[in-house]
Scaffold this active site. Sequence first.
Site, PDB file in Angstrom:
ATOM      1  N   ASP A 187       0.965  -1.127  -0.135  1.00 28.49           N
ATOM      2  CA  ASP A 187       0.059  -0.086   0.075  1.00 28.49           C
ATOM      3  C   ASP A 187       0.929   1.348  -0.026  1.00 28.49           C
ATOM      4  O   ASP A 187       2.041   1.093   0.250  1.00 28.49           O
ATOM      5  CB  ASP A 187      -0.947  -0.118   0.969  1.00 28.49           C
ATOM      6  CG  ASP A 187      -1.693   1.120   1.399  1.00 28.49           C
ATOM      7  OD1 ASP A 187      -2.321   1.661   0.492  1.00 28.49           O
ATOM      8  OD2 ASP A 187      -1.450   1.861   2.625  1.00 28.49           O
ATOM      9  N   ASP A 227      -0.276   5.128   0.981  1.00 23.91           N
ATOM     10  CA  ASP A 227      -0.301   6.271   1.675  1.00 23.91           C
ATOM     11  C   ASP A 227      -0.592   5.657   3.296  1.00 23.91           C
ATOM     12  O   ASP A 227      -0.874   4.942   3.573  1.00 23.91           O
ATOM     13  CB  ASP A 227      -1.816   6.820   1.641  1.00 23.91           C
ATOM     14  CG  ASP A 227      -2.028   7.580   0.198  1.00 23.91           C
ATOM     15  OD1 ASP A 227      -0.894   7.848  -0.190  1.00 23.91           O
ATOM     16  OD2 ASP A 227      -3.151   7.663  -0.181  1.00 23.91           O
TER      17      ASP A 227
END
Length: 268
Positions: free
Chosen positions: A20, A22
């Site tokens: 991922d 963020d």
Amino acid sequence: MRQADPSPRAEQCPVAAFFDVDNTIIRGASSFHLAVGLYRRGFFRNWDLLRFGVHQARYRLFGENKHQIDELRQQALEIMRGHSVAEVTAIAEDIYDEVLCLRIYPGTQRLLDQHVAAGHSVWLVTATPIEIAGLLARRLGATGGLGTIAEHADGYYTGRLVGDMLHGEAKAAAVRKLAEERGIDLRASYAYGDSLNDVPILSAVGRPCAINPEGRLRRYAAEVGWPVREFRGRRRTARRGVNAASLAGAAWAGGLVVRAIRRSIRTR
């Protein structure tokens, strides 16, 4: 699903690592920093920036919220309508050099580099636009990126999506499709995320790990026995820093709006 900047490296290796973006690789929401860069180049109004700033603050303080993300997505699509892909891509490159490169967690970068050195394919999987996913993958030395696809025609954004936003279950579906296409053994592969919304992608592999997890994911990881890596420093210190940075970000965005209104009043 579109793949951004696939690399021929590690194509024969059945092991992959999925990251991922963020709050896993980059502090905060990468789309917020893109929004600030677009604002400075006249893409949208002061009130739009204030909304993005408030979203960034809520995201840093409380984690992801699907309703807020969907709302922000629609606003962003409207803003991008009519702008060229080439222009936005060039601006994103500048924003990486100006801001994003300074917000990368060194611990996550080292982890990514270890996977590359081991010969694993490394993919960034994010709800942010595919252009950002591809840019970050190139700059960080990853194999490629999977991201949300904004529709464009003749090189200009239409204000619509191709498919759905790459978020939650959609991330896991994209990873499974990629694994099928490239012969990746998901049971031997790794995934990293920070939010409870990353549980689907973490559950799709045999070696999940929570990085800088929000409280809900931290509790879930403890329940199911997933490892946790913390790259923000000591949790208490980090939490105070997150709160301060979030409030400061919202105040900064609001300040920009107030100053712009004052300038407008003076020139009337």
